[in-house]
Design an enzyme around this catalytic site. Structure first.
Site, PDB file in Angstrom:
ATOM      1  CB  SER A  43      -5.467  -2.396  -5.285  1.00  0.00           C
ATOM      2  OG  SER A  43      -4.804  -2.541  -4.112  1.00  0.00           O
ATOM      3  CB  SER A 107      -3.592  -6.609  -3.674  1.00  0.00           C
ATOM      4  OG  SER A 107      -4.897  -6.248  -3.423  1.00  0.00           O
TER       5      SER A 107
END
Length: 206
Positions: A43, A107
């Site tokens: 992330s 992600s």
């Protein structure tokens, strides 16, 4: 592969093509799929890449694991079956973004190789780019970071089906890029991704 339950349905093409949308946006869509253990840095990299691409005038959208599970996938848990459906839905969403001309930054732990391969095939069958990026760190490093305290809870038995502890992580066999985030700076990681996107003509060098 999920079976088609609805019958008598047909894909309808419009008069505006993908190429038309790409020309309008002056860019080519693609999915960059970050996979790795919780705490690997997926992330963090996706957020920084989104900012870097935006600064270059590229339209992109970040699909994040927690964000998706708070919305369209809020009815899914973390069993193997639910993980598979989670990734399938995300793959379909990413494909739509790319078809619209957007660079999709995804992600997700996405621990199972077959699930990621299914998403790749969805893109390949549609003739659009799918770039798998393995954010690779040893389990000990991810567990030491533990930004959400999840590993601690998993070790204590408070979280079931946790990847790396009670569930496996199947690393990609042939990802387009491997980022050992415990060895690289965030800046170096972004440069590596942008270099790959340049080479693939997704973000051409100006």
């Amino acid at each position: 592969m999920t079976d088609q339950k609805a019958t008598n349905v047909t894909w309808h093409e419009g008069e505006v093509t993908r190429a038309d949308r790409y020309r309008l946006l002056k860019q080519k869509g693609a999915t960059i799929w970050f996979t790795g253990l919780s705490g690997s840095g997926k992330s963090t990299i996706a957020v920084a890449l989104e900012k870097a691409l935006h600064q270059q005038g590229k339209l992109c959208y970040r699909l994040d694991g927690d964000n998706v599970r708070l919305g369209i996938n809020k009815n899914l848990g973390f069993s193997a079956e639910d993980r598979t459906e989670n990734i399938r839905r995300i793959g379909e969403i990413a494909k739509l973004f790319v078809d619209a001309g957007v660079i999709a930054l995804s992600s997700f732990v996405s621990p199972y190789r077959d699930d990621r391969d299914l998403v790749r095939k969805l893109h390949e069958d549609a003739g659009i780019d799918f770039i798998e990026v393995h954010v690779d760190v040893p389990l000990a490093v991810a567990e030491e970071r533990d930004p959400k305290g999840l590993y601690k809870k998993a070790r204590a038995g408070e979280i079931k089906n946790f990847t790396g502890i009670s569930d496996p992580y199947e690393a990609p066999l042939k990802p387009e890029l491997v980022l050992p985030s415990h060895e690289l700076s965030l800046e170096a990681e972004i440069k590596a991704v942008l270099k790959l996107l340049n080479a693939r003509d997704i973000v051409p060098t100006t």
